[in-house]
Design an enzyme around this catalytic site. Structure first.
Site, PDB file in Angstrom:
ATOM      1  N   LYS A 187       0.256   5.361  -6.073  1.00 47.88           N
ATOM      2  CA  LYS A 187      -0.712   5.398  -7.180  1.00 47.88           C
ATOM      3  C   LYS A 187      -1.594   6.636  -7.079  1.00 47.88           C
ATOM      4  O   LYS A 187      -1.809   7.337  -8.066  1.00 47.88           O
ATOM      5  CB  LYS A 187      -1.583   4.139  -7.138  1.00 47.88           C
ATOM      6  CG  LYS A 187      -2.713   4.184  -8.126  1.00 47.88           C
ATOM      7  CD  LYS A 187      -3.824   3.263  -7.729  1.00 47.88           C
ATOM      8  CE  LYS A 187      -4.628   3.790  -6.567  1.00 47.88           C
ATOM      9  NZ  LYS A 187      -5.626   2.826  -6.097  1.00 47.88           N
ATOM     10  N   HIS A 219     -26.716  21.996  -0.792  1.00 52.70           N
ATOM     11  CA  HIS A 219     -26.892  22.565  -2.123  1.00 52.70           C
ATOM     12  C   HIS A 219     -25.947  23.728  -2.344  1.00 52.70           C
ATOM     13  O   HIS A 219     -25.743  24.524  -1.428  1.00 52.70           O
ATOM     14  CB  HIS A 219     -28.352  23.043  -2.265  1.00 52.70           C
ATOM     15  CG  HIS A 219     -28.643  23.617  -3.599  1.00 52.70           C
ATOM     16  ND1 HIS A 219     -28.795  22.824  -4.719  1.00 52.70           N
ATOM     17  CD2 HIS A 219     -28.784  24.906  -4.005  1.00 52.70           C
ATOM     18  CE1 HIS A 219     -29.044  23.599  -5.763  1.00 52.70           C
ATOM     19  NE2 HIS A 219     -29.037  24.857  -5.362  1.00 52.70           N
ATOM     20  N   CYS A 246      -1.460   1.721  -3.115  1.00 48.84           N
ATOM     21  CA  CYS A 246      -2.434   2.805  -2.952  1.00 48.84           C
ATOM     22  C   CYS A 246      -1.828   4.210  -2.932  1.00 48.84           C
ATOM     23  O   CYS A 246      -2.306   5.108  -3.631  1.00 48.84           O
ATOM     24  CB  CYS A 246      -3.200   2.642  -1.632  1.00 48.84           C
ATOM     25  SG  CYS A 246      -3.334   0.981  -0.997  1.00 48.84           S
ATOM     26  N   GLU A 261     -26.007  15.834  -3.650  1.00 46.98           N
ATOM     27  CA  GLU A 261     -27.384  16.057  -3.182  1.00 46.98           C
ATOM     28  C   GLU A 261     -28.363  15.145  -3.918  1.00 46.98           C
ATOM     29  O   GLU A 261     -29.443  14.838  -3.422  1.00 46.98           O
ATOM     30  CB  GLU A 261     -27.798  17.525  -3.281  1.00 46.98           C
ATOM     31  CG  GLU A 261     -27.950  18.081  -4.668  1.00 46.98           C
ATOM     32  CD  GLU A 261     -28.262  19.590  -4.644  1.00 46.98           C
ATOM     33  OE1 GLU A 261     -29.339  19.958  -4.152  1.00 46.98           O
ATOM     34  OE2 GLU A 261     -27.431  20.382  -5.110  1.00 46.98           O
ATOM     35  N   GLU A 268      -7.065   2.051 -13.475  1.00 50.09           N
ATOM     36  CA  GLU A 268      -6.493   3.268 -12.885  1.00 50.09           C
ATOM     37  C   GLU A 268      -5.221   3.695 -13.628  1.00 50.09           C
ATOM     38  O   GLU A 268      -5.032   4.878 -13.918  1.00 50.09           O
ATOM     39  CB  GLU A 268      -6.179   3.031 -11.405  1.00 50.09           C
ATOM     40  CG  GLU A 268      -7.449   2.952 -10.566  1.00 50.09           C
ATOM     41  CD  GLU A 268      -7.200   2.626  -9.100  1.00 50.09           C
ATOM     42  OE1 GLU A 268      -8.072   2.914  -8.283  1.00 50.09           O
ATOM     43  OE2 GLU A 268      -6.127   2.073  -8.766  1.00 50.09           O
ATOM     44  N   CYS A 278       0.824  -1.209   0.000  1.00 49.56           N
ATOM     45  CA  CYS A 278       0.000   0.000   0.000  1.00 49.56           C
ATOM     46  C   CYS A 278       0.857   1.258   0.000  1.00 49.56           C
ATOM     47  O   CYS A 278       0.672   2.148  -0.827  1.00 49.56           O
ATOM     48  CB  CYS A 278      -0.923  -0.020   1.219  1.00 49.56           C
ATOM     49  SG  CYS A 278      -1.894   1.466   1.377  1.00 49.56           S
ATOM     50  N   TYR A 309      -9.279  -3.011 -11.280  1.00 48.46           N
ATOM     51  CA  TYR A 309      -9.138  -1.598 -10.953  1.00 48.46           C
ATOM     52  C   TYR A 309      -7.714  -1.094 -11.157  1.00 48.46           C
ATOM     53  O   TYR A 309      -7.517   0.057 -11.550  1.00 48.46           O
ATOM     54  CB  TYR A 309      -9.677  -1.293  -9.547  1.00 48.46           C
ATOM     55  CG  TYR A 309      -8.770  -1.680  -8.404  1.00 48.46           C
ATOM     56  CD1 TYR A 309      -7.881  -0.758  -7.864  1.00 48.46           C
ATOM     57  CD2 TYR A 309      -8.806  -2.952  -7.850  1.00 48.46           C
ATOM     58  CE1 TYR A 309      -7.052  -1.094  -6.815  1.00 48.46           C
ATOM     59  CE2 TYR A 309      -7.991  -3.301  -6.792  1.00 48.46           C
ATOM     60  CZ  TYR A 309      -7.108  -2.375  -6.283  1.00 48.46           C
ATOM     61  OH  TYR A 309      -6.284  -2.710  -5.246  1.00 48.46           O
TER      62      TYR A 309
HETATM   63  C1  LIG Z   1      -0.961  -0.800  -7.668  1.00 47.87           C
HETATM   64  C2  LIG Z   1      -1.821  -1.093  -6.478  1.00 47.87           C
HETATM   65  C3  LIG Z   1      -2.753  -0.167  -6.078  1.00 47.87           C
HETATM   66  C4  LIG Z   1      -3.556  -0.431  -4.978  1.00 47.87           C
HETATM   67  N1  LIG Z   1      -4.483   0.501  -4.619  1.00 47.87           N
HETATM   68  C5  LIG Z   1      -5.266   0.289  -3.547  1.00 47.87           C
HETATM   69  C6  LIG Z   1      -6.200   1.259  -3.133  1.00 47.87           C
HETATM   70  O1  LIG Z   1      -6.350   2.315  -3.765  1.00 47.87           O
HETATM   71  N2  LIG Z   1      -6.952   1.002  -2.035  1.00 47.87           N
HETATM   72  C7  LIG Z   1      -6.805  -0.158  -1.323  1.00 47.87           C
HETATM   73  O2  LIG Z   1      -7.501  -0.336  -0.322  1.00 47.87           O
HETATM   74  N3  LIG Z   1      -5.934  -1.111  -1.702  1.00 47.87           N
HETATM   75  C8  LIG Z   1      -5.153  -0.909  -2.786  1.00 47.87           C
HETATM   76  N4  LIG Z   1      -4.232  -1.857  -3.144  1.00 47.87           N
HETATM   77  C9  LIG Z   1      -4.178  -3.122  -2.401  1.00 47.87           C
HETATM   78  C10 LIG Z   1      -3.385  -2.990  -1.097  1.00 47.87           C
HETATM   79  O3  LIG Z   1      -2.126  -2.442  -1.367  1.00 47.87           O
HETATM   80  C11 LIG Z   1      -3.245  -4.363  -0.440  1.00 47.87           C
HETATM   81  O4  LIG Z   1      -4.516  -4.948  -0.307  1.00 47.87           O
HETATM   82  C12 LIG Z   1      -2.608  -4.252   0.944  1.00 47.87           C
HETATM   83  O5  LIG Z   1      -1.346  -3.655   0.866  1.00 47.87           O
HETATM   84  C13 LIG Z   1      -2.512  -5.642   1.570  1.00 47.87           C
HETATM   85  O6  LIG Z   1      -1.859  -5.559   2.812  1.00 47.87           O
HETATM   86  P1  LIG Z   1      -1.100  -6.836   3.403  1.00 47.87           P
HETATM   87  O7  LIG Z   1      -0.696  -6.466   4.774  1.00 47.87           O
HETATM   88  O8  LIG Z   1      -1.919  -8.032   3.201  1.00 47.87           O
HETATM   89  O9  LIG Z   1       0.176  -7.038   2.477  1.00 47.87           O
HETATM   90  P2  LIG Z   1       1.280  -6.042   1.926  1.00 47.87           P
HETATM   91  O10 LIG Z   1       0.926  -4.621   2.144  1.00 47.87           O
HETATM   92  O11 LIG Z   1       1.543  -6.488   0.530  1.00 47.87           O
HETATM   93  O12 LIG Z   1       2.550  -6.346   2.833  1.00 47.87           O
HETATM   94  C14 LIG Z   1       3.204  -7.571   2.804  1.00 47.87           C
HETATM   95  C15 LIG Z   1       4.654  -7.327   3.166  1.00 47.87           C
HETATM   96  O13 LIG Z   1       5.266  -8.568   3.472  1.00 47.87           O
HETATM   97  C16 LIG Z   1       6.599  -8.543   3.008  1.00 47.87           C
HETATM   98  N5  LIG Z   1       7.039  -9.945   2.898  1.00 47.87           N
HETATM   99  C17 LIG Z   1       6.573 -10.892   2.054  1.00 47.87           C
HETATM  100  N6  LIG Z   1       7.140 -12.078   2.317  1.00 47.87           N
HETATM  101  C18 LIG Z   1       7.990 -11.866   3.357  1.00 47.87           C
HETATM  102  C19 LIG Z   1       8.850 -12.719   4.105  1.00 47.87           C
HETATM  103  N7  LIG Z   1       8.928 -14.026   3.860  1.00 47.87           N
HETATM  104  N8  LIG Z   1       9.594 -12.177   5.086  1.00 47.87           N
HETATM  105  C20 LIG Z   1       9.512 -10.842   5.358  1.00 47.87           C
HETATM  106  N9  LIG Z   1       8.693 -10.007   4.697  1.00 47.87           N
HETATM  107  C21 LIG Z   1       7.933 -10.519   3.716  1.00 47.87           C
HETATM  108  C22 LIG Z   1       6.504  -7.783   1.701  1.00 47.87           C
HETATM  109  O14 LIG Z   1       7.748  -7.235   1.322  1.00 47.87           O
HETATM  110  C23 LIG Z   1       5.473  -6.725   2.047  1.00 47.87           C
HETATM  111  O15 LIG Z   1       6.084  -5.538   2.498  1.00 47.87           O
HETATM  112  C24 LIG Z   1      -3.407  -1.633  -4.249  1.00 47.87           C
HETATM  113  C25 LIG Z   1      -2.446  -2.573  -4.638  1.00 47.87           C
HETATM  114  C26 LIG Z   1      -1.662  -2.313  -5.740  1.00 47.87           C
HETATM  115  C27 LIG Z   1      -0.654  -3.325  -6.167  1.00 47.87           C
END
Ligand SMILES: Cc1cc2nc3c(=O)[nH]c(=O)nc-3n(C[C@H](O)[C@H](O)[C@H](O)COP(=O)(O)OP(=O)(O)OC[C@H]3O[C@@H](n4cnc5c(N)ncnc54)[C@H](O)[C@@H]3O)c2cc1C
Length: 464
Positions: A51, A439, A48, A444, A184, A43, A180
């Site tokens: 972006k 308004h 997010c 609205e 986007e 994110c 999306y």
């Molecule tokens: C281009 C794009 C735009 C997006 N826009 C939106 C938006 O506008 N609104 C919205 O709500 N969501 C959006 N999302 C989705 C959102 O980013 C994800 O749903 C969210 O980040 C998920 O959170 P998470 O904690 O599951 O995983 P992540 O945020 O992906 O975090 C996982 C972390 O784990 C780390 N990791 C992985 N494996 C290991 C390991 N073995 N050891 C140590 N670290 C590890 C990774 O490096 C990463 O930092 C977007 C996603 C993308 C790709």
């Protein structure tokens, strides 16, 4: 009772992992968190946040055009891609620092390394080879863009990850995908002056969204000059002699671009994580199988966020983490609630939506009322901009509850956030009608659509 190094070990410093680690650390528990890349996860670092900054940048071209109708003469404009990337990087670094500081303030021990499971209580820190133990383990490793290995030339393509660090803004880009992220980025690149083509295998972009939003956005994108090609697939990508990319489509058409971006879905990060060794089961798509409380097949190992492939959105990962805290650390079993999640598509025009689509509601309820207004928002009158705005409410005729709201137009995402509250609270159409309008605003319309545009009874449309 066996003793462990930590009460909780979190793998993954993204939206879900950081929230859980920080709050449980603040409860006085001994917590460690491993992050292999940059704190903040998808994110903050490549999702997010960057972006949305790109979305803002891309909107200026339309703002400059609109200004003339309001009496402004905007001089010659010029866009500098390296400046945008550098400024975005500075902001991301600031946010990353805040995430790290939040963990530090909660006394969470941070491992800047990949971590894998050795067994159900042991974690290996790959950078140092150190092994640590934990009573509870939370996997919040997120997902990554599907690289589409079956596509000849896929190695020449980029994903959303790379778009944030392109050295040059391409003159032409082809984006494959209809979700999306694809939509986007098509709008972002177009707004920045890039000749943009969106290729999608389905009949209409943004499946799972209300049909009105899908069709109207598609038409608006085409009207702006984005080439949208549905029922089409990229079959091959090749590097040409001039360095550009030649793209062959299913239809036989050949296109040329400077970049090809694949946005065809995201795969959970579960590979080489030691899940087998720990006894954690995966589903058929490679996501961690969890119960309603986010508990994996192993009682002390939990998973939240994209790695579980439920709903891939930041607030959902955070909500699941909050429920995990209640369940595992506060003796208050709490299931995440995945209904009525408000969401936005930061396209131009923007989409904001919450609750059931017309199609879903017609299947689930015997009779629904659809209130629909399609109009030119006031801000587009003097500017001459062509974009129309849609406000649409779906109401269950029997209970009078508003069960869906769909908006296309300026600030639709902001509106969806506010509409999510009355819809979650179960407000009826009569509650909406009793609410005084603000308004003049575009929103609205949401409280002044007194008569249904049409009804659907047993899925059949009845006008009037
Ligand atoms: C281009 C794009 C735009 C997006 N826009 C939106 C938006 O506008 N609104 C919205 O709500 N969501 C959006 N999302 C989705 C959102 O980013 C994800 O749903 C969210 O980040 C998920 O959170 P998470 O904690 O599951 O995983 P992540 O945020 O992906 O975090 C996982 C972390 O784990 C780390 N990791 C992985 N494996 C290991 C390991 N073995 N050891 C140590 N670290 C590890 C990774 O490096 C990463 O930092 C977007 C996603 C993308 C790709």
């Amino acid at each position: 009772m066996p003793s462990y190094d930590y009460d909780l070990f979190v793998i993954g410093g993204g939206s879900g992992g950081v929230r859980a680690g920080r709050l449980i650390g603040a409860m006085g528990k001994k917590v460690a968190l491993a992050e292999e890349y940059r704190m903040g996860g998808t994110c903050v670092i490549r999702g997010c946040v960057p972006k949305k900054l790109f979305v803002y940048a891309s909107q200026f071209s339309e703002h400059f055009e609109a200004a003339a109708g309001y009496g402004w003469s905007v001089g010659e404009t010029r866009f500098d891609w390296p400046t945008l990337v550098a400024n975005k990087d500075r902001e991301i670094a600031r946010l990353e620092g805040l995430y790290r500081q939040g963990l530090d303030n909660s006394d969470v021990e941070i491992f800047d390394s990949r971590a894998v499971l050795v067994d159900d209580h042991t974690i290996e820190i790959l950078k140092t080879g150190q092994r640590v133990t934990a009573d509870q383990i939370l996997i919040a490793t997120g997902g990554h863009p599907n690289p589409h290995p079956a596509l000849p030339g896929h190695e020449l393509c980029i994903s959303s990850n790379e778009t944030f660090h392109l050295e040059q803004l391409p003159k032409a880009i082809i984006i494959e995908g209809g979700g999306y992220i694809a939509v986007e980025f098509a709008n972002i690149f177009h707004g920045l002056g890039v000749d943009t083509t969106l290729i999608y295998r389905g009949k209409e972009i943004l499946s799972r969204f209300d049909h009105d939003l899908r069709q109207l956005l598609h038409a608006a994108m085409v009207a702006k000059g984005i080439h949208v090609r549905c029922v089409e697939v990229i079959e091959e990508v090749k590097r040409q002699h001039d360095g550009r990319l030649g793209v062959r489509l299913y239809s036989g058409d050949e296109l040329v671009a400077d970049q090809v971006m694949l946005a065809i879905g995201r795969t959970p990060n579960t590979k080489s994580l030691g899940l087998d060794e720990a006894g954690v089961e995966l589903d058929e798509l490679g996501a961690i199988k969890v119960d309603e409380y986010s508990r994996s097949s192993k009682a002390n190992i939990w998973a939240v966020g994209d790695v579980t492939n439920r709903v891939q959105l930041t607030p959902v990962a955070i909500h699941e983490a909050m429920c995990f805290i209640e369940t595992a650390f506060k003796n208050n079993p709490t299931k995440p609630d995945h209904r009525q999640i408000a969401t936005a598509v930061f396209s131009q025009p923007e989409i904001g939506t919450v609750g059931l689509t017309e199609e879903e509601a017609a299947k689930e309820y015997r009779e629904i009322e659809v209130y629909r207004a399609l109009f030119r928002p006031m801000r587009n009158t003097l500017s001459g901009a062509k974009d129309k705005m849609l406000t649409k409410l779906i109401v269950d005729a029997a209970s009078r509850k508003v069960i869906g709201a769909h908006i296309l137009g300026p600030d639709a995402g902001e509106m969806a956030q506010l509409l999510a509250i009355p819809i979650k609270a179960g407000c009826t159409k009569d509650d909406f009608d009793r609410t005084m309008a603000v308004h003049p605003t575009a929103s609205e319309e949401l409280v002044t659509m007194y008569k249904p545009s049409y009804r659907l009874v047993n899925g059949e449309r009845i006008d009037g």
